[in-house]
Design a protein around this motif. Structure first.
Motif, PDB file in Angstrom:
ATOM      1  N   SER A 135      46.646  18.109  58.556  1.00  0.00           N
ATOM      2  CA  SER A 135      44.680  17.699  58.279  1.00  0.00           C
ATOM      3  C   SER A 135      44.824  17.167  56.768  1.00  0.00           C
ATOM      4  O   SER A 135      44.097  16.144  56.746  1.00  0.00           O
ATOM      5  CB  SER A 135      43.966  18.793  58.558  1.00  0.00           C
ATOM      6  N   PRO A 136      45.056  17.944  55.797  1.00  0.00           N
ATOM      7  CA  PRO A 136      45.022  17.548  54.669  1.00  0.00           C
ATOM      8  C   PRO A 136      45.896  16.177  54.193  1.00  0.00           C
ATOM      9  O   PRO A 136      45.298  15.214  53.159  1.00  0.00           O
ATOM     10  CB  PRO A 136      45.631  18.626  53.612  1.00  0.00           C
ATOM     11  N   LEU A 137      47.040  16.140  54.783  1.00  0.00           N
ATOM     12  CA  LEU A 137      47.694  14.742  54.758  1.00  0.00           C
ATOM     13  C   LEU A 137      46.887  13.619  55.284  1.00  0.00           C
ATOM     14  O   LEU A 137      46.957  12.309  54.560  1.00  0.00           O
ATOM     15  CB  LEU A 137      49.099  14.802  55.228  1.00  0.00           C
ATOM     16  N   ALA A 138      46.227  13.881  56.509  1.00  0.00           N
ATOM     17  CA  ALA A 138      45.307  12.792  56.807  1.00  0.00           C
ATOM     18  C   ALA A 138      44.293  12.570  56.080  1.00  0.00           C
ATOM     19  O   ALA A 138      43.935  11.296  55.921  1.00  0.00           O
ATOM     20  CB  ALA A 138      45.049  13.199  58.341  1.00  0.00           C
ATOM     21  N   ALA A 139      43.650  13.556  55.405  1.00  0.00           N
ATOM     22  CA  ALA A 139      42.816  13.361  54.535  1.00  0.00           C
ATOM     23  C   ALA A 139      43.039  12.299  53.214  1.00  0.00           C
ATOM     24  O   ALA A 139      42.439  11.658  52.872  1.00  0.00           O
ATOM     25  CB  ALA A 139      42.098  14.718  54.018  1.00  0.00           C
ATOM     26  N   ALA A 140      44.211  12.570  52.961  1.00  0.00           N
ATOM     27  CA  ALA A 140      44.934  11.790  51.821  1.00  0.00           C
ATOM     28  C   ALA A 140      44.942  10.274  52.223  1.00  0.00           C
ATOM     29  O   ALA A 140      44.594   9.441  51.551  1.00  0.00           O
ATOM     30  CB  ALA A 140      46.285  12.369  51.419  1.00  0.00           C
ATOM     31  N   PHE A 141      45.518  10.134  53.580  1.00  0.00           N
ATOM     32  CA  PHE A 141      45.472   8.847  53.793  1.00  0.00           C
ATOM     33  C   PHE A 141      44.267   8.137  54.030  1.00  0.00           C
ATOM     34  O   PHE A 141      43.937   6.965  53.561  1.00  0.00           O
ATOM     35  CB  PHE A 141      46.106   8.770  55.326  1.00  0.00           C
ATOM     36  N   LEU A 142      43.163   8.655  54.446  1.00  0.00           N
ATOM     37  CA  LEU A 142      41.809   8.157  54.636  1.00  0.00           C
ATOM     38  C   LEU A 142      41.088   8.029  53.278  1.00  0.00           C
ATOM     39  O   LEU A 142      39.933   7.131  53.194  1.00  0.00           O
ATOM     40  CB  LEU A 142      40.932   9.116  55.511  1.00  0.00           C
ATOM     41  N   ALA A 143      41.341   8.685  52.188  1.00  0.00           N
ATOM     42  CA  ALA A 143      40.533   8.853  51.002  1.00  0.00           C
ATOM     43  C   ALA A 143      41.010   7.493  50.152  1.00  0.00           C
ATOM     44  O   ALA A 143      42.313   7.384  49.880  1.00  0.00           O
ATOM     45  CB  ALA A 143      40.807   9.942  50.037  1.00  0.00           C
ATOM     46  N   GLY A 144      39.848   7.098  49.527  1.00  0.00           N
ATOM     47  CA  GLY A 144      40.322   6.092  48.480  1.00  0.00           C
ATOM     48  C   GLY A 144      40.605   4.869  49.047  1.00  0.00           C
ATOM     49  O   GLY A 144      40.428   4.370  50.234  1.00  0.00           O
ATOM     50  N   GLY A 145      41.292   3.797  48.006  1.00  0.00           N
ATOM     51  CA  GLY A 145      42.041   2.589  48.569  1.00  0.00           C
ATOM     52  C   GLY A 145      42.953   2.605  49.572  1.00  0.00           C
ATOM     53  O   GLY A 145      43.423   3.844  49.795  1.00  0.00           O
ATOM     54  N   GLN A 146      42.867   1.648  50.425  1.00  0.00           N
ATOM     55  CA  GLN A 146      43.437   1.333  51.845  1.00  0.00           C
ATOM     56  C   GLN A 146      44.832   0.407  51.707  1.00  0.00           C
ATOM     57  O   GLN A 146      45.088  -0.185  52.564  1.00  0.00           O
ATOM     58  CB  GLN A 146      42.384   1.040  52.824  1.00  0.00           C
ATOM     59  N   SER A 147      45.345   0.366  50.404  1.00  0.00           N
ATOM     60  CA  SER A 147      46.727  -0.345  50.428  1.00  0.00           C
ATOM     61  C   SER A 147      47.919   0.414  50.580  1.00  0.00           C
ATOM     62  O   SER A 147      47.702   1.806  50.481  1.00  0.00           O
ATOM     63  CB  SER A 147      46.681  -1.223  49.035  1.00  0.00           C
ATOM     64  N   VAL A 148      49.119  -0.117  51.030  1.00  0.00           N
ATOM     65  CA  VAL A 148      50.005   0.861  51.225  1.00  0.00           C
ATOM     66  C   VAL A 148      50.350   1.633  50.007  1.00  0.00           C
ATOM     67  O   VAL A 148      50.796   2.892  49.931  1.00  0.00           O
ATOM     68  CB  VAL A 148      51.336   0.172  51.609  1.00  0.00           C
ATOM     69  N   ASP A 149      50.395   1.158  48.815  1.00  0.00           N
ATOM     70  CA  ASP A 149      50.694   1.810  47.624  1.00  0.00           C
ATOM     71  C   ASP A 149      49.743   2.759  47.091  1.00  0.00           C
ATOM     72  O   ASP A 149      50.224   3.781  46.757  1.00  0.00           O
ATOM     73  CB  ASP A 149      50.619   0.556  46.272  1.00  0.00           C
ATOM     74  N   GLU A 150      48.410   2.740  47.373  1.00  0.00           N
ATOM     75  CA  GLU A 150      47.515   3.556  47.263  1.00  0.00           C
ATOM     76  C   GLU A 150      47.608   4.831  48.001  1.00  0.00           C
ATOM     77  O   GLU A 150      47.484   5.866  47.752  1.00  0.00           O
ATOM     78  CB  GLU A 150      45.998   3.123  47.252  1.00  0.00           C
ATOM     79  N   ILE A 151      47.809   4.517  49.344  1.00  0.00           N
ATOM     80  CA  ILE A 151      48.164   5.567  50.440  1.00  0.00           C
ATOM     81  C   ILE A 151      49.242   6.543  49.942  1.00  0.00           C
ATOM     82  O   ILE A 151      49.349   7.728  49.868  1.00  0.00           O
ATOM     83  CB  ILE A 151      47.985   4.920  51.840  1.00  0.00           C
ATOM     84  N   VAL A 152      50.280   5.818  49.610  1.00  0.00           N
ATOM     85  CA  VAL A 152      51.596   6.526  49.410  1.00  0.00           C
ATOM     86  C   VAL A 152      51.374   7.182  48.016  1.00  0.00           C
ATOM     87  O   VAL A 152      52.062   8.420  48.020  1.00  0.00           O
ATOM     88  CB  VAL A 152      52.771   5.467  49.205  1.00  0.00           C
ATOM     89  N   ALA A 153      50.647   6.870  47.266  1.00  0.00           N
ATOM     90  CA  ALA A 153      50.552   7.392  45.703  1.00  0.00           C
ATOM     91  C   ALA A 153      49.711   8.862  46.192  1.00  0.00           C
ATOM     92  O   ALA A 153      49.931   9.967  45.603  1.00  0.00           O
ATOM     93  CB  ALA A 153      49.676   6.675  44.866  1.00  0.00           C
ATOM     94  N   ARG A 154      48.697   8.833  46.874  1.00  0.00           N
ATOM     95  CA  ARG A 154      47.820   9.967  47.394  1.00  0.00           C
ATOM     96  C   ARG A 154      48.650  11.166  48.175  1.00  0.00           C
ATOM     97  O   ARG A 154      48.674  12.274  47.856  1.00  0.00           O
ATOM     98  CB  ARG A 154      46.640   9.641  48.102  1.00  0.00           C
ATOM     99  N   ALA A 155      49.307  10.364  49.215  1.00  0.00           N
ATOM    100  CA  ALA A 155      50.164  11.348  49.936  1.00  0.00           C
ATOM    101  C   ALA A 155      51.238  12.146  49.281  1.00  0.00           C
ATOM    102  O   ALA A 155      51.722  13.059  49.449  1.00  0.00           O
ATOM    103  CB  ALA A 155      50.680  10.641  51.095  1.00  0.00           C
ATOM    104  N   THR A 156      51.753  11.360  48.180  1.00  0.00           N
ATOM    105  CA  THR A 156      52.899  11.991  47.548  1.00  0.00           C
ATOM    106  C   THR A 156      52.285  13.008  46.481  1.00  0.00           C
ATOM    107  O   THR A 156      52.825  14.104  46.323  1.00  0.00           O
ATOM    108  CB  THR A 156      53.585  10.752  46.436  1.00  0.00           C
ATOM    109  N   ARG A 157      51.052  12.722  45.962  1.00  0.00           N
ATOM    110  CA  ARG A 157      50.332  13.856  45.367  1.00  0.00           C
ATOM    111  C   ARG A 157      49.836  15.146  45.836  1.00  0.00           C
ATOM    112  O   ARG A 157      50.342  16.086  45.510  1.00  0.00           O
ATOM    113  CB  ARG A 157      49.242  13.204  44.521  1.00  0.00           C
ATOM    114  N   THR A 158      49.612  14.758  47.259  1.00  0.00           N
ATOM    115  CA  THR A 158      49.456  15.850  48.215  1.00  0.00           C
ATOM    116  C   THR A 158      50.661  16.718  48.548  1.00  0.00           C
ATOM    117  O   THR A 158      50.563  18.036  48.445  1.00  0.00           O
ATOM    118  CB  THR A 158      48.801  15.462  49.420  1.00  0.00           C
ATOM    119  N   LEU A 159      51.785  16.052  48.944  1.00  0.00           N
ATOM    120  CA  LEU A 159      52.906  16.955  49.182  1.00  0.00           C
ATOM    121  C   LEU A 159      53.642  17.332  48.173  1.00  0.00           C
ATOM    122  O   LEU A 159      54.650  17.984  48.275  1.00  0.00           O
ATOM    123  CB  LEU A 159      53.832  16.087  50.198  1.00  0.00           C
ATOM    124  N   GLY A 160      53.523  16.768  47.102  1.00  0.00           N
ATOM    125  CA  GLY A 160      54.365  17.016  45.911  1.00  0.00           C
ATOM    126  C   GLY A 160      55.770  16.146  45.797  1.00  0.00           C
ATOM    127  O   GLY A 160      56.659  16.434  44.948  1.00  0.00           O
TER     128      GLY A 160
END
Length: 427
Positions: free
Chosen positions: A18-43
């Motif tokens: 659920s929090p990983l999905a929230a990271a995908f949905l939040a903010g900009g929707q380019s691959v780099d932006e999604i990967v950056a948020r998910a990386t920050r979420t997972l560490g």
């Protein structure tokens, strides 16, 4: 018997999704932006993260549920799921991507409360997502609807659910600012601005055969889940979409509801938002029925729960089989056909739709015209009070509306009725 678990076995940690999905949905929707948020979420940045983000971008208007379903189908993610944890919780709200131009931006629940001019706590009360107001013991002034049972000519019962003042104000705001900006299907003519019952019947004038079908329990057939899914499709975050759907739907108490279909969350017949939502949620069925009609060289239009198909001699030979295919499509879309009202009208009999005769040109039924003409003549001779047998509170407006309807269908006949109407002396 199941094999024993190894010492290093760890159960899948599905709470991470659920929090990983929230990271995908939040903010900009380019691959780099999604990967950056998910990386920050997972560490950290697992190898499967970028390919997963690329597949995510193929989802059309995804909700959190759609993203979690995508995660559960990824074998690389699931293999590593027992060892995943949340290193950082994101605070950014999900990005709203409006599907239609002009929709108001409502990225979170707080903004929804401000937009509706409510306190955040009042949202839960009006949406009633937990169904507290549908419990049998609730009969208080704090419920949001008044109920009225109408008996149909067939003997079945229809429940009219009229929202009270405060809820109706919220629904009208949603209708004006959101639903009125959602385009209706070309086949839909009921409750659509700029389209009328005449437009519904006109394409079927002078056709060899006319097939008319009627749907059972049209408005209550749209479940609360379907309405919430529509608002998610419009681009609203899941939390906002669920509350919007709750405000526009109702579950009647068992002591009032005549059938189970009214006891679950559904579109209430009587709410200002229900017609527009019904048209929007019927879009796919309209598209499928339009395609079916085109394949049979026929025409299709719809006015609320009245469906009309017409065609030439070839369509006439297969009209019965065509109605079976149409009913199957409707069943797949979650609707039931009232087969007792299905009519196949060929040339030689009166072909009619919603009170309009379509044989050679649009016209009103002769018997209906004669009755209205006689009523108007009697109003001139004996006064309008003598003809108000059903005690209409606004009898003048009632007759004026009936005359205007005839004028819209047949100008000549309507003009003659208008002349008589203007001779009536109103006290």
């Amino acid at each position: 018997m199941n094999p024993p678990l190894s010492d290093d076995y760890a159960p899948p940690n599905f709470k991470v999704l659920s929090p990983l999905a929230a990271a995908f949905l939040a903010g900009g929707q380019s691959v780099d932006e999604i990967v950056a948020r998910a990386t920050r979420t997972l560490g950290r940045a697992p190898l499967w993260l970028r390919p997963l983000a690329e597949r995510y971008l193929w989802l059309p208007r995804p909700s959190k549920r759609d993203v979690i379903a995508l995660f559960r189908a990824d074998t690389d993610l699931l293999r590593e799921l027992p060892r995943l944890s949340i290193a950082h919780w994101l605070s950014e709200p999900p990005l709203m991507a409006a599907r239609w131009q002009g929709l108001p931006e409502i990225p979170n629940i707080g903004d929804l409360a401000d937009w509706l001019r409510l306190r955040p706590g009042d949202l839960d009360w009006f949406a009633d997502l937990k169904g507290l107001l549908a419990r049998p013991r609730v009969h208080s002034p704090f419920t949001h609807y008044t109920y009225r049972l109408l008996t149909k000519m067939s003997g079945s019962v229809r429940l009219i659910e009229a929202p009270k003042t405060r809820l109706k104000r919220l629904q009208r705001r949603i209708l004006t600012n959101v639903l009125d900006r959602v385009p209706a299907h070309k086949a839909a003519h009921g409750f659509v601005r700029g389209r009328s019952i005449r437009d519904f019947a006109a394409p079927h004038t002078g056709r060899h055969v006319l097939l008319r079908m009627d749907l059972k329990d049209f408005f209550p057939s749209f479940s609360g889940a379907r309405i919430q899914a529509f608002f998610r499709t419009a681009g609203y975050p899941e939390s906002v979409a669920d509350l919007l759907g709750g405000i526009c739907t109702n579950a009647a108490p068992p002591t009032i509801a005549p059938d189970w279909i009214y006891r679950r969350p559904h579109l209430p017949q009587g709410a200002p938002t229900s017609p527009a939502l019904a048209n929007a949620c019927f879009w796919r069925a309209d598209s499928r029925l339009t395609g079916l009609a085109r394949s049979a060289n026929a025409r299709y239009t719809r006015y609320a729960d009245d469906l009309a198909f017409s065609g030439g001699e070839d369509f006439s030979r297969h009209a019965e089989l065509f109605s079976v295919h149409a009913a199957a499509i409707l069943a797949e879309e979650g609707f039931a056909v009232n087969h007792r009202k299905t009519r196949i009208m060929r040339q030689g009999v009166r072909q009619h739709l919603a009170g309009i005769v379509t044989n050679q040109r649009l016209n009103v039924a002769r018997d209906e015209f004669d009755r209205l003409k006689a009523t108007l003549h009697n109003c001139v001779r004996h006064g309008p009070a003598s003809q108000n047998r059903e005690s209409h509170p606004a009898f003048r407006e009632h007759l004026a509306g009936r005359v205007a309807f005839v004028e819209s269908i047949h100008g000549g006949r309507g003009g003659r009725l208008r002349t008589i109407f203007e001779r009536i002396e109103w006290v």
